[in-house]
Design a protein around this motif. Structure first.
Motif, short mmCIF file in Angstrom:
data_model
loop_
_atom_site.label_atom_id
_atom_site.label_comp_id
_atom_site.label_asym_id
_atom_site.label_seq_id
_atom_site.Cartn_x
_atom_site.Cartn_y
_atom_site.Cartn_z
N TYR A 152 0.83 -1.21 0.00
CA TYR A 152 0.00 0.00 0.00
C TYR A 152 0.86 1.25 0.00
N ALA A 153 1.93 1.25 0.80
CA ALA A 153 2.81 2.42 0.86
C ALA A 153 3.43 2.71 -0.51
N PHE A 154 3.81 1.68 -1.23
CA PHE A 154 4.35 1.89 -2.58
C PHE A 154 3.27 2.45 -3.50
N MET A 155 2.09 1.84 -3.48
CA MET A 155 1.04 2.25 -4.41
C MET A 155 0.56 3.67 -4.16
N VAL A 156 0.41 4.05 -2.88
CA VAL A 156 -0.11 5.38 -2.58
C VAL A 156 0.91 6.46 -2.96
N THR A 206 5.41 1.02 -8.12
CA THR A 206 5.05 -0.39 -8.25
C THR A 206 5.61 -1.17 -7.07
N PRO A 207 4.78 -1.90 -6.34
CA PRO A 207 5.29 -2.67 -5.20
C PRO A 207 6.29 -3.73 -5.64
N PRO A 208 7.28 -4.01 -4.82
CA PRO A 208 8.24 -5.07 -5.15
C PRO A 208 7.54 -6.43 -5.23
N THR A 209 8.07 -7.29 -6.06
CA THR A 209 7.48 -8.62 -6.20
C THR A 209 8.07 -9.62 -5.22
N GLU A 210 9.28 -9.40 -4.77
CA GLU A 210 9.91 -10.38 -3.89
C GLU A 210 9.59 -10.08 -2.42
N PRO A 211 9.52 -11.12 -1.60
CA PRO A 211 9.20 -10.91 -0.18
C PRO A 211 10.36 -10.26 0.57
N PHE A 212 10.03 -9.58 1.66
CA PHE A 212 11.02 -8.99 2.55
C PHE A 212 11.08 -9.82 3.84
N VAL A 234 14.78 -5.84 6.66
CA VAL A 234 14.65 -4.71 7.58
C VAL A 234 14.81 -5.26 8.99
N THR A 235 15.73 -4.69 9.75
CA THR A 235 15.99 -5.15 11.11
C THR A 235 16.10 -3.96 12.05
N GLY A 236 15.90 -4.23 13.35
CA GLY A 236 16.06 -3.16 14.33
C GLY A 236 15.06 -3.27 15.46
N SER A 237 14.81 -2.15 16.12
CA SER A 237 13.92 -2.08 17.27
C SER A 237 12.46 -2.11 16.82
N ALA A 238 11.65 -2.94 17.49
CA ALA A 238 10.22 -2.99 17.17
C ALA A 238 9.54 -1.64 17.45
N ASP A 287 15.07 -2.06 -2.55
CA ASP A 287 13.63 -1.96 -2.32
C ASP A 287 13.31 -1.73 -0.85
N ALA A 288 14.07 -2.40 0.02
CA ALA A 288 13.86 -2.20 1.46
C ALA A 288 14.21 -0.77 1.86
N GLN A 289 15.29 -0.24 1.29
CA GLN A 289 15.66 1.15 1.57
C GLN A 289 14.55 2.10 1.10
N ARG A 290 14.01 1.83 -0.07
CA ARG A 290 12.96 2.69 -0.62
C ARG A 290 11.71 2.62 0.27
N TRP A 291 11.39 1.43 0.74
CA TRP A 291 10.20 1.27 1.59
C TRP A 291 10.30 2.09 2.86
N LEU A 292 11.45 2.08 3.50
CA LEU A 292 11.58 2.80 4.76
C LEU A 292 11.42 4.31 4.59
#
Length: 257
Positions: free
Chosen positions: A173-177, A181-187, A210-214, A238-243
């Motif tokens: 959703y974050a990518f689409m909004v 285009t959302p990534p196809t591979e899982p994170f 993506v790792t770190g504090s909850a 893609d993970a960098q872009r998502w954050l």
């Protein structure tokens, strides 16, 4: 995802914790500004009250909710903000009492929604568990705004797990909004829980990680803290872009903090 009863219990606890924070405040303190531009403490509670009312309507009267959707269609963000503005004018004692009664009715009704029923919302229809998770996320996030305004440091709890879950589930959703285009591979998302344990989503061998504090991940996906201040690490483009665009809430891209 946790079961419905567990999520509703967490929602009750999160709401009660925020209630305990605002209940002792004198009337003038409800007018103090919070980090959300233009929103006072009263606005924060008014928004939660308004949204809890709408959620209760979704559960109990789908026809009335459909009429509300039509009214909101022209300007969804303005429609929501107008509700908070109007209710924020209520004297604090009345506002708090209304929120208490409304949220309790909502929590009770959510607990009785049968398996398989989808509740209408401003986006896709959702299960009662998803509705309760969304209310938990919003209550935690707006409660954080209130705590920040009061200079209170809140203790992270295991309730963050459901908030982190919705943050992970809204990746596409974050990518689409944002028109991407959302990534196809899982994170793989692997987070350190408040008790020191590990919460994880996705395959262990995923290249995008993506790792770190909850708690910091929840700050990120509710856009309550800048990414630069958080203990969150992304591996993969893609993970960098998502954050940079992550948001667990519905609506247009948030401006961040």
């Amino acid at each position: 995802m946790a079961g419905l009863d567990s999520i509703v219990a967490d929602l009750r606890a999160e709401s009660d914790e925020l209630d305990a924070l605002v209940a002792p405040l004198s009337g003038d303190r409800w007018a103090e500004p919070t980090p959300a531009p233009g929103w006072t403490i009263a606005h924060q509670i008014a928004h939660l009250l308004w949204t809890d009312r709408v959620a209760l309507t979704s559960v109990t009267d789908e026809s009335a909710f459909s009429e509300m959707l039509e009214a909101a269609a022209a300007d969804p963000t303005g429609f929501v903000d107008a509700g908070a503005d109007e209710l924020a004018m209520t004297p604090p004692a009345g506002l708090l009492a209304d929120w208490r009664g409304t949220r309790m009715r909502l929590h009770d009704k959510l607990s009785t929604v049968p398996d398989g029923r989808k509740l209408p919302w401003f986006g896709p229809p959702m299960s009662a568990a998803s509705m309760a998770t969304a209310r938990l996320m919003e209550t935690w996030a707006h409660g954080l705004d209130v705590a920040d305004a009061l200079g209170v440091q809140r203790r992270p709890t295991a309730r963050l797990r459901s908030i982190a879950h919705i943050g992970v589930r809204t990746r596409d959703y974050a990518f689409m909004v944002n028109g991407l285009t959302p990534p196809t591979e899982p994170f793989l998302v692997e987070l350190r829980a408040p008790d020191g344990g590990i919460w994880s989503w996705g395959p262990a061998d995923a290249a995008q990680r993506v790792t770190g504090s909850a708690e910091d991940f929840c700050f990120l996906v509710t856009q309550r803290r800048p990414r630069s201040a958080l203990d969150i690490v992304a591996e993969g483009d893609d993970a960098q872009r998502w954050l940079g665009i992550a948001q667990a809430f519905a609506g247009p891209p948030g401006p961040g903090r």
